[in-house]
Structure formats: structure tokens, C-alpha cells
Motif scaffolding. Structure first.
Motif, PDB file in Angstrom:
ATOM      1  N   VAL A  57     -21.248   9.540  -1.531  1.00 15.90           N
ATOM      2  CA  VAL A  57     -23.215   9.613  -0.758  1.00 15.90           C
ATOM      3  C   VAL A  57     -23.925   9.187  -0.757  1.00 15.90           C
ATOM      4  O   VAL A  57     -24.391   8.895   0.364  1.00 15.90           O
ATOM      5  CB  VAL A  57     -23.800  11.403  -1.453  1.00 15.90           C
ATOM      6  N   THR A  58     -23.467   8.528  -1.256  1.00 15.76           N
ATOM      7  CA  THR A  58     -25.101   6.589  -1.572  1.00 15.76           C
ATOM      8  C   THR A  58     -24.348   5.207  -0.625  1.00 15.76           C
ATOM      9  O   THR A  58     -25.269   5.505   0.102  1.00 15.76           O
ATOM     10  CB  THR A  58     -25.160   6.254  -2.347  1.00 15.76           C
ATOM     11  N   ALA A  59     -22.819   5.555  -0.804  1.00 12.68           N
ATOM     12  CA  ALA A  59     -22.954   4.896   0.667  1.00 12.68           C
ATOM     13  C   ALA A  59     -22.592   5.369   1.845  1.00 12.68           C
ATOM     14  O   ALA A  59     -23.164   4.553   2.461  1.00 12.68           O
ATOM     15  CB  ALA A  59     -20.914   4.441   0.296  1.00 12.68           C
ATOM     16  N   ARG A  60     -22.494   6.179   1.880  1.00 16.74           N
ATOM     17  CA  ARG A  60     -22.685   6.786   2.825  1.00 16.74           C
ATOM     18  C   ARG A  60     -24.515   6.717   3.497  1.00 16.74           C
ATOM     19  O   ARG A  60     -23.789   6.126   4.718  1.00 16.74           O
ATOM     20  CB  ARG A  60     -22.575   7.632   3.192  1.00 16.74           C
ATOM     21  N   ALA A  61     -25.154   7.117   2.796  1.00 13.73           N
ATOM     22  CA  ALA A  61     -26.635   7.403   3.357  1.00 13.73           C
ATOM     23  C   ALA A  61     -27.171   5.399   3.627  1.00 13.73           C
ATOM     24  O   ALA A  61     -27.483   4.946   4.109  1.00 13.73           O
ATOM     25  CB  ALA A  61     -26.746   7.607   2.401  1.00 13.73           C
ATOM     26  N   HIS A  62     -26.874   4.733   2.576  1.00 14.77           N
ATOM     27  CA  HIS A  62     -26.704   3.172   2.353  1.00 14.77           C
ATOM     28  C   HIS A  62     -26.313   2.394   4.104  1.00 14.77           C
ATOM     29  O   HIS A  62     -26.735   1.690   5.006  1.00 14.77           O
ATOM     30  CB  HIS A  62     -25.914   2.611   1.984  1.00 14.77           C
ATOM     31  N   ALA A  63     -25.400   3.496   4.462  1.00 14.57           N
ATOM     32  CA  ALA A  63     -24.578   2.476   5.802  1.00 14.57           C
ATOM     33  C   ALA A  63     -25.417   3.106   6.950  1.00 14.57           C
ATOM     34  O   ALA A  63     -25.229   2.221   7.502  1.00 14.57           O
ATOM     35  CB  ALA A  63     -23.015   3.243   6.378  1.00 14.57           C
ATOM     36  N   GLU A  64     -25.358   4.461   6.948  1.00 14.12           N
ATOM     37  CA  GLU A  64     -26.394   4.644   7.711  1.00 14.12           C
ATOM     38  C   GLU A  64     -27.911   4.205   8.097  1.00 14.12           C
ATOM     39  O   GLU A  64     -28.098   3.798   9.632  1.00 14.12           O
ATOM     40  CB  GLU A  64     -26.625   6.873   7.188  1.00 14.12           C
ATOM     41  N   ASP A  65     -28.625   3.451   6.877  1.00 14.16           N
ATOM     42  CA  ASP A  65     -29.476   2.594   7.330  1.00 14.16           C
ATOM     43  C   ASP A  65     -29.006   2.286   7.661  1.00 14.16           C
ATOM     44  O   ASP A  65     -30.015   1.368   8.422  1.00 14.16           O
ATOM     45  CB  ASP A  65     -30.241   2.596   5.781  1.00 14.16           C
ATOM     46  N   LEU A  66     -27.764   1.209   7.407  1.00  8.08           N
ATOM     47  CA  LEU A  66     -27.960  -0.175   7.874  1.00  8.08           C
ATOM     48  C   LEU A  66     -27.625  -0.242   9.459  1.00  8.08           C
ATOM     49  O   LEU A  66     -27.933  -1.069  10.356  1.00  8.08           O
ATOM     50  CB  LEU A  66     -26.500  -1.045   7.392  1.00  8.08           C
ATOM     51  N   ALA A  67     -26.854   1.080  10.081  1.00  5.91           N
ATOM     52  CA  ALA A  67     -26.203   0.912  11.092  1.00  5.91           C
ATOM     53  C   ALA A  67     -27.673   1.152  11.927  1.00  5.91           C
ATOM     54  O   ALA A  67     -27.685   0.999  13.040  1.00  5.91           O
ATOM     55  CB  ALA A  67     -25.855   2.693  12.087  1.00  5.91           C
ATOM     56  N   LYS A  68     -28.431   2.010  11.155  1.00  7.26           N
ATOM     57  CA  LYS A  68     -30.072   2.057  12.470  1.00  7.26           C
ATOM     58  C   LYS A  68     -30.680   0.814  12.573  1.00  7.26           C
ATOM     59  O   LYS A  68     -31.810   0.435  13.021  1.00  7.26           O
ATOM     60  CB  LYS A  68     -31.004   3.117  11.598  1.00  7.26           C
ATOM     61  N   VAL A  69     -30.777   0.097  11.044  1.00  8.83           N
ATOM     62  CA  VAL A  69     -31.119  -1.593  11.203  1.00  8.83           C
ATOM     63  C   VAL A  69     -30.628  -2.515  11.752  1.00  8.83           C
ATOM     64  O   VAL A  69     -31.350  -2.526  13.213  1.00  8.83           O
ATOM     65  CB  VAL A  69     -31.428  -2.118   9.686  1.00  8.83           C
ATOM     66  N   LEU A  70     -28.627  -2.175  12.636  1.00  5.70           N
ATOM     67  CA  LEU A  70     -28.644  -2.634  13.397  1.00  5.70           C
ATOM     68  C   LEU A  70     -28.924  -2.224  14.388  1.00  5.70           C
ATOM     69  O   LEU A  70     -29.159  -2.901  15.784  1.00  5.70           O
ATOM     70  CB  LEU A  70     -26.756  -2.298  13.441  1.00  5.70           C
TER      71      LEU A  70
END
Length: 179
Positions: A57-70
Motif C-alpha cells: 500500500v505504501t509503495a503504491r501510494a509512493h508510485a502514484e505520487d511519483l507518477a503525478k510528479v512525472l
């Protein structure tokens, strides 16, 4: 039917019963130990599964944040590339050599050079950004240029000599070949 049991037989049966009870206790102890190991293993696996789920869950949230930043970074990159392309075109346009005998306008402020423009409309438009009214321009006439607030003077770039010369004044050769 009546059966007669001897004391020896009764003692043997008693011993067999005691051995069976002892064997039952041993088997029960082994079963209890195996069950306890099973429970501990199941608890450990459950804890690992919960930790893995939380990590996912933490990794998924981090990946979503990174996708937004990207996505934001890509949008900024596209915008910056457009700006750079526009600026490169403008630099190329400004850096292109002027054609021979290219006419330009020198904008004078109280007789002092202020800026050079490609034509009078561009000079007037620039002066308008400085607060000069578009209809306030007068010809120089007999008055000294230093007395006038703003004056546009046409110039020609002489590529052969690499200098500007006034359109109003004739070209004068330097004395004694001085440059």
C-alpha cells in the motif's frame, strides 16, 4: 458365561492399561507441540502478510505520487522545450546578418542614442511602451536634436564597411585613409 481371571492376568492387563495411558500422554504431548508450532508459524506468516500488504500500500501510494510528479515534470518539460524553441528561433532571427544596405531606425532620446529598430513602426511601438504618444512625433526641422525628447533617425547598414550611416547625410570618405 463366567470367566475366571487370574491375578497374573489381571496384573498383565493393568500393566497394558498403564502403558496405553503413558503412550496416550506421549502422543497427546507430541500433538500439542505440533499444534503449538503450527499456530506460531501461522501467526508469523499472518504478520508477514500484513507487513507485506502495508508495504505494498505504501509503495503504491509512493508510485502514484511519483507518477503525478512525472506528469507535472513532463508538462513543464514540454512547455520549456516550446519556450526554448521560440527563444532559439528569436536568437537566430536576431543573430542573422543584416542584408547589405539594410535600413534601420535609431531612436534618440534628447539627442542620445537609445535603441535601434528595424523600421519606424517598430520604433514608435517601442517608444509607446515608454509612454510616448503615437501621434506626438514631429520632424526635426531646424531645431537641434538635443532639444527634442524623442527622434527617429533612419540609418543604413553598410555591409562593405561594416558600419551604419545616416540616410539624411551623404557618405563621407575618411580623410587620409583613416578608419
Amino acid at each position: 458365561m463366567i470367566r475366571i481371571i487370574t491375578r497374573t492376568r489381571l496384573t498383565a492387563l493393568q500393566q497394558e492399561t498403564d502403558q496405553a495411558r503413558e503412550r496416550t500422554r506421549e502422543v497427546q504431548a507430541a500433538a500439542d507441540a505440533a499444534y503449538a508450532r503450527h499456530v506460531r508459524t501461522a501467526d508469523g506468516l499472518s504478520a508477514e502478510a500484513v507487513a507485506a500488504h502495508l508495504d505494498a500500500v505504501t509503495a503504491r501510494a509512493h508510485a502514484e505520487d511519483l507518477a503525478k510528479v512525472l506528469e507535472r515534470t513532463q508538462a513543464e518539460l514540454v512547455q520549456t522545450q516550446g519556450t526554448v524553441a521560440e527563444q532559439a528561433a528569436r536568437i537566430e532571427e536576431l543573430g542573422a546578418p543584416a542584408p547589405a544596405d539594410a535600413s534601420m531606425v535609431l531612436l534618440l532620446h534628447y539627442g542620445e542614442p537609445h535603441s535601434i529598430h528595424p523600421d519606424k513602426p517598430a520604433a514608435y511601438a517601442y517608444a509607446a511602451t515608454l509612454g510616448v504618444p503615437l501621434n506626438g512625433w514631429v520632424s526635426v526641422g531646424e531645431r537641434p536634436v538635443a532639444e527634442l525628447r524623442w527622434v527617429c533617425t533612419p540609418f543604413i547598414y553598410d555591409a562593405g564597411r561594416d558600419h551604419f550611416r545616416s540616410v539624411a547625410a551623404p557618405a563621407v570618405e575618411p580623410l587620409g585613409g583613416a578608419a
